[in-house]
Design a protein around this motif. Structure first.
Motif, mmCIF file in Angstrom:
data_model
loop_
_atom_site.group_PDB
_atom_site.id
_atom_site.type_symbol
_atom_site.label_atom_id
_atom_site.label_comp_id
_atom_site.label_asym_id
_atom_site.label_seq_id
_atom_site.Cartn_x
_atom_site.Cartn_y
_atom_site.Cartn_z
ATOM 1 N N TYR B 74 -21.472 -101.302 74.132
ATOM 2 C CA TYR B 74 -20.551 -101.804 75.015
ATOM 3 C C TYR B 74 -19.230 -101.465 75.513
ATOM 4 C CZ TYR B 74 -20.185 -105.378 72.101
ATOM 5 O OH TYR B 74 -20.634 -105.865 70.610
ATOM 6 N N LEU B 75 -19.572 -100.245 73.920
ATOM 7 C CA LEU B 75 -17.377 -100.124 74.019
ATOM 8 C C LEU B 75 -17.648 -98.011 74.195
ATOM 9 C CD1 LEU B 75 -16.486 -101.885 70.827
ATOM 10 C CD2 LEU B 75 -16.290 -101.948 72.375
ATOM 11 N N GLY B 76 -18.723 -97.581 73.877
ATOM 12 C CA GLY B 76 -18.620 -96.511 74.111
ATOM 13 C C GLY B 76 -19.450 -95.862 74.946
ATOM 14 N N ALA B 77 -19.764 -96.513 76.000
ATOM 15 C CA ALA B 77 -21.212 -96.071 76.779
ATOM 16 C C ALA B 77 -21.153 -94.990 77.255
ATOM 17 C CB ALA B 77 -20.951 -97.389 78.327
ATOM 18 N N LEU B 78 -20.294 -94.378 77.505
ATOM 19 C CA LEU B 78 -20.024 -93.284 78.684
ATOM 20 C C LEU B 78 -20.857 -91.702 77.260
ATOM 21 C CD1 LEU B 78 -16.871 -92.740 80.396
ATOM 22 C CD2 LEU B 78 -19.440 -92.471 80.794
ATOM 23 N N GLY B 79 -21.100 -91.952 75.961
ATOM 24 C CA GLY B 79 -21.441 -91.020 75.294
ATOM 25 C C GLY B 79 -23.488 -91.553 75.880
ATOM 26 N N TYR B 80 -23.320 -92.721 75.281
ATOM 27 C CA TYR B 80 -25.103 -92.896 75.858
ATOM 28 C C TYR B 80 -25.731 -92.047 77.155
ATOM 29 C CZ TYR B 80 -24.230 -95.267 71.583
ATOM 30 O OH TYR B 80 -24.013 -95.072 70.251
ATOM 31 N N THR B 81 -25.201 -92.620 77.876
ATOM 32 C CA THR B 81 -25.516 -92.032 79.065
ATOM 33 C C THR B 81 -25.622 -90.477 79.389
ATOM 34 O OG1 THR B 81 -22.955 -92.694 80.271
ATOM 35 C CG2 THR B 81 -24.886 -94.074 80.651
ATOM 36 N N HIS B 82 -23.989 -89.882 79.115
ATOM 37 C CA HIS B 82 -24.586 -88.301 78.661
ATOM 38 C C HIS B 82 -25.866 -88.035 78.250
ATOM 39 C CE1 HIS B 82 -21.471 -84.768 77.430
ATOM 40 N NE2 HIS B 82 -22.282 -84.142 79.332
ATOM 41 N N GLY B 83 -26.399 -88.783 77.152
ATOM 42 C CA GLY B 83 -27.016 -88.248 76.229
ATOM 43 C C GLY B 83 -28.043 -88.420 77.116
ATOM 44 N N HIS B 84 -28.608 -89.507 78.054
ATOM 45 C CA HIS B 84 -29.960 -89.570 78.485
ATOM 46 C C HIS B 84 -29.704 -88.722 79.798
ATOM 47 C CE1 HIS B 84 -33.239 -91.399 80.745
ATOM 48 N NE2 HIS B 84 -32.672 -91.944 82.213
ATOM 49 N N VAL B 85 -29.112 -88.320 81.012
ATOM 50 C CA VAL B 85 -28.860 -87.030 81.821
ATOM 51 C C VAL B 85 -29.142 -85.906 80.890
ATOM 52 C CG1 VAL B 85 -27.550 -88.931 83.325
ATOM 53 C CG2 VAL B 85 -25.684 -86.755 81.985
ATOM 54 N N LEU B 86 -28.307 -85.619 79.325
ATOM 55 C CA LEU B 86 -28.666 -84.468 79.474
ATOM 56 C C LEU B 86 -30.657 -84.295 78.273
ATOM 57 C CD1 LEU B 86 -25.686 -83.954 76.978
ATOM 58 C CD2 LEU B 86 -26.470 -82.441 78.814
ATOM 59 N N VAL B 87 -30.891 -85.014 78.619
ATOM 60 C CA VAL B 87 -32.567 -84.774 77.958
ATOM 61 C C VAL B 87 -33.262 -85.054 79.346
ATOM 62 C CG1 VAL B 87 -32.806 -87.515 77.874
ATOM 63 C CG2 VAL B 87 -34.467 -85.904 76.487
ATOM 64 N N ILE B 88 -32.948 -85.392 80.433
ATOM 65 C CA ILE B 88 -33.237 -85.075 81.669
ATOM 66 C C ILE B 88 -33.337 -83.943 82.592
ATOM 67 C CG2 ILE B 88 -33.726 -85.915 83.954
ATOM 68 C CD1 ILE B 88 -34.480 -87.622 82.232
ATOM 69 N N GLU B 89 -32.090 -83.306 81.884
ATOM 70 C CA GLU B 89 -31.673 -82.115 82.645
ATOM 71 C C GLU B 89 -32.748 -81.029 81.788
ATOM 72 O OE1 GLU B 89 -27.283 -83.531 82.922
ATOM 73 O OE2 GLU B 89 -26.804 -83.897 84.458
ATOM 74 N N ARG B 90 -32.488 -81.198 80.367
ATOM 75 C CA ARG B 90 -32.967 -80.421 79.892
ATOM 76 C C ARG B 90 -34.962 -79.847 80.247
ATOM 77 N NH1 ARG B 90 -32.431 -78.982 74.375
ATOM 78 N NH2 ARG B 90 -31.051 -80.135 74.024
ATOM 79 N N ALA B 91 -34.786 -81.760 80.124
ATOM 80 C CA ALA B 91 -35.893 -81.047 80.578
ATOM 81 C C ALA B 91 -36.892 -80.961 81.978
ATOM 82 C CB ALA B 91 -37.299 -82.514 80.729
ATOM 83 N N ALA B 92 -36.236 -81.362 83.237
ATOM 84 C CA ALA B 92 -36.678 -80.979 84.588
ATOM 85 C C ALA B 92 -35.810 -79.456 84.975
ATOM 86 C CB ALA B 92 -35.714 -82.038 85.617
ATOM 87 N N GLY B 93 -34.739 -78.872 83.527
ATOM 88 C CA GLY B 93 -34.686 -77.783 84.069
ATOM 89 C C GLY B 93 -32.690 -77.957 85.226
ATOM 90 N N ILE B 94 -32.339 -78.641 84.865
ATOM 91 C CA ILE B 94 -31.916 -79.280 86.237
ATOM 92 C C ILE B 94 -30.362 -78.053 86.135
ATOM 93 C CG2 ILE B 94 -29.911 -80.761 87.871
ATOM 94 C CD1 ILE B 94 -32.339 -82.501 87.087
#
Lengths: 162, 372
Positions: B74-94
């Protein structure tokens, strides 16, 4: 390049040289090392081994100076198998991510522990045991880590009902 | 009243630190076998805030899972959501528009600063200095206000979307960030004079909690813990992602392997984050903040996808095993503090209890992130 030397070292585990190309996604694959497209998958090498080859494979990774990222499982309920996935990466700038995976029968999920090689595998293996019921033979302290101490269920199994 | 218990020489007793203890900053329990003031053996007991985030990843769609990521750390939440969107973008080719990636980098670095500030304040407070916390929280408040204005949240951000952002930054945000940088630089000088240069503080931390580089490797410790042990490892440099290669910044590394080294790494990192924010604001390109070609309901191809990002606490990894459906077949979160905390049991053997707590603070623990 560490990628090539690691691939060759891992390939020595297998009798006939395994194909070094990426197999079609979803296709059943045998044991062997494949080189992955980093941009598509996020890792460089993917080695599938038998459970009894695991220690030898991890030994190679340890000798090559990798650090342990995580250990996890996947429940392939249709194939009646449980997969254990080991992730390794490097501290230097020779970026190379290695995935080692092994599958064990779902009704008798036992793999050897790698805590003797990587002390940091201890919690990862306990967690995988919590979630999947995979037994790590030789683990010094295989009791629940994240689940309650009396937990007798494995929530990440696909047939788990809360 | 019963008589005080007399221990025989060499006899040990069990001390429970936690699960509710101010020094652990969360619900963490460490069972310590003590010989007087010295720790003979320690065993960390986890799971008090375990919520099974990985199972939740299997029974909701990728987009529905986004808010979960900000509830790990909860102190550095943006870094973790960044990881999630990056892996989806990598896999879906966005393909993500450049402006969106720049804004992501700026906001992640702001969040990293906020996290380090909070750690700094709390850590010094643990060691007995109360006032630095007040200064640190004041600085942090500026960041939270800025992030609140663009993301709509102060801690549990859900700002990134697959393919871009939920909301563009406005001129107010850019102005506020530009005003904040010189202010923060002034504060960092103040902290250096007030805390880092303080001889009592230095004596308290030097040589405490030595962690060798080899130990980091065996346990997979990353982030400031590894960099305080002489390991030049930062995912932003070693495995560059997003627009980090565009920025000129350094990775602070210290070789002393003690708590003071880890402290200095984080203090120096704040300046590096400021440099990234400064360059990001200067280079911020125009254009859209959302990918044009993006499927409405994201389904990933069959396969195994991994993404590592450098969060405030170290290397966070997310693995998605997809069977082609709209939710993950298996979703694994590799949390950095989990590995960093793991070496505590081994490293604190033979340490005095108050040194062990000073050592624990230098690991920068966030318990919900360990337990997931």
């Amino acid at each position: 390049m560490i990628l090539n030397t690691t691939r060759e070292a891992l390939q020595s585990l297998f009798a006939e040289s395994a194909p070094a190309v990426e197999v079609e996604a979803g296709a059943p694959r045998g044991n062997g090392v494949i080189t992955c497209d980093y941009n598509a998958h996020g890792y460089h090498l993917d080695a599938k081994v038998e459970a009894d080859q695991l220690l030898a494979a991890v030994e190679i990774i340890d000798q090559a100076g990798f650090f342990i990222e995580s250990i996890t499982g996947v429940d392939w309920i249709k194939e009646k198998q449980l997969e254990v996935i080991y992730d390794f990466a490097r501290f230097d700038f020779d970026a190379c991510r290695v995935v080692i995976r092994t599958r064990v029968p779902r009704d008798q999920p036992v793999v050897p522990t790698i805590t003797s090689i990587y002390a940091g595998a201890n919690w990862h293996e306990r967690e995988t045991h919590d979630f999947f019921g995979i037994k790590f033979a030789g683990h010094p302290h295989l009791i629940p880590l994240l689940l309650p101490e009396d937990a007798d269920f494995h929530p990440l199994l696909k047939d788990f009902k809360a | 009243m019963s008589a005080p218990i007399q221990l025989q020489p060499g006899e040990t007793f069990i001390l429970n630190v936690g699960p509710q203890h101010p020094a652990t900053h969360g619900v963490l329990r460490v069972k310590m076998e003590m010989d007087g003031e010295y720790i003979v053996k320690a065993e960390t007991v986890l799971g008090y805030v375990h919520r099974m985030h990985e199972k939740m990843g299997e029974n909701r769609t990728y987009a529905q899972y986004l808010p979960n990521l900000s509830r790990l750390d909860y102190l550095g939440a943006l870094g973790y959501t960044h990881g999630h969107v990056l892996v989806i973008e990598r896999a879906a080719g966005i393909e993500v528009p450049e402006r969106a990636e720049y804004i992501r980098a700026i906001t992640v670095e702001l969040n990293r600063l906020a996290s380090h500030l909070f750690w700094f304040g709390c850590y010094v407070m643990d060691l007995g200095g109360f006032s630095p916390l007040m200064y640190a929280l004041e600085d942090r408040e500026y960041i939270l206000d800025m992030l609140e204005a663009v993301t709509g949240a102060r801690l549990t951000y859900c700002y990134y979307r697959f393919g871009g952002l939920y909301n563009d930054v406005d001129d107010d945000f850019i102005e506020a960030a530009k005003r904040f940088i010189p202010r923060m630089r002034k504060s960092l000088k103040k902290y250096a004079a007030l805390v880092t240069g303080n001889i009592i503080f230095q004596k308290r931390l030097e040589g405490i909690g030595p962690i060798s580089a080899e130990m980091c490797r065996k346990y997979g410790a990353t982030g400031a813990v590894a960099r305080g042990s002489g390991i030049n490892f930062d995912v932003r440099k070693n495995e560059p992602y997003s627009v980090y290669p565009e920025f000129d910044f350094d990775i602070p590394v210290y070789h002393e392997c003690d708590s003071m080294a880890r402290f200095k790494v984080r203090m120096d990192e704040m300046e590096q984050s400021l440099r990234i924010i400064e360059q990001g604001l200067a280079k911020l390109p125009g254009g859209p903040i959302m990918a044009e070609k993006k499927p409405k309901n994201i389904k990933l191809p069959v396969g195994d996808f991994y993404q590592a990002v450098e969060t405030a606490r170290g290397s966070f990894g997310i693995r998605i095993v997809s069977d082609g459906d709209k939710n993950a077949y298996r979703l694994k979160l590799r949390s950095p503090t989990y590995s960093n905390m793991h070496l505590f049991d081994e490293a604190c053997e033979g340490m005095m209890i108050m040194d062990a707590l000073a050592f624990m603070g230098s690991l920068d623990l966030v318990i919900p992130e360990i337990d997931r």
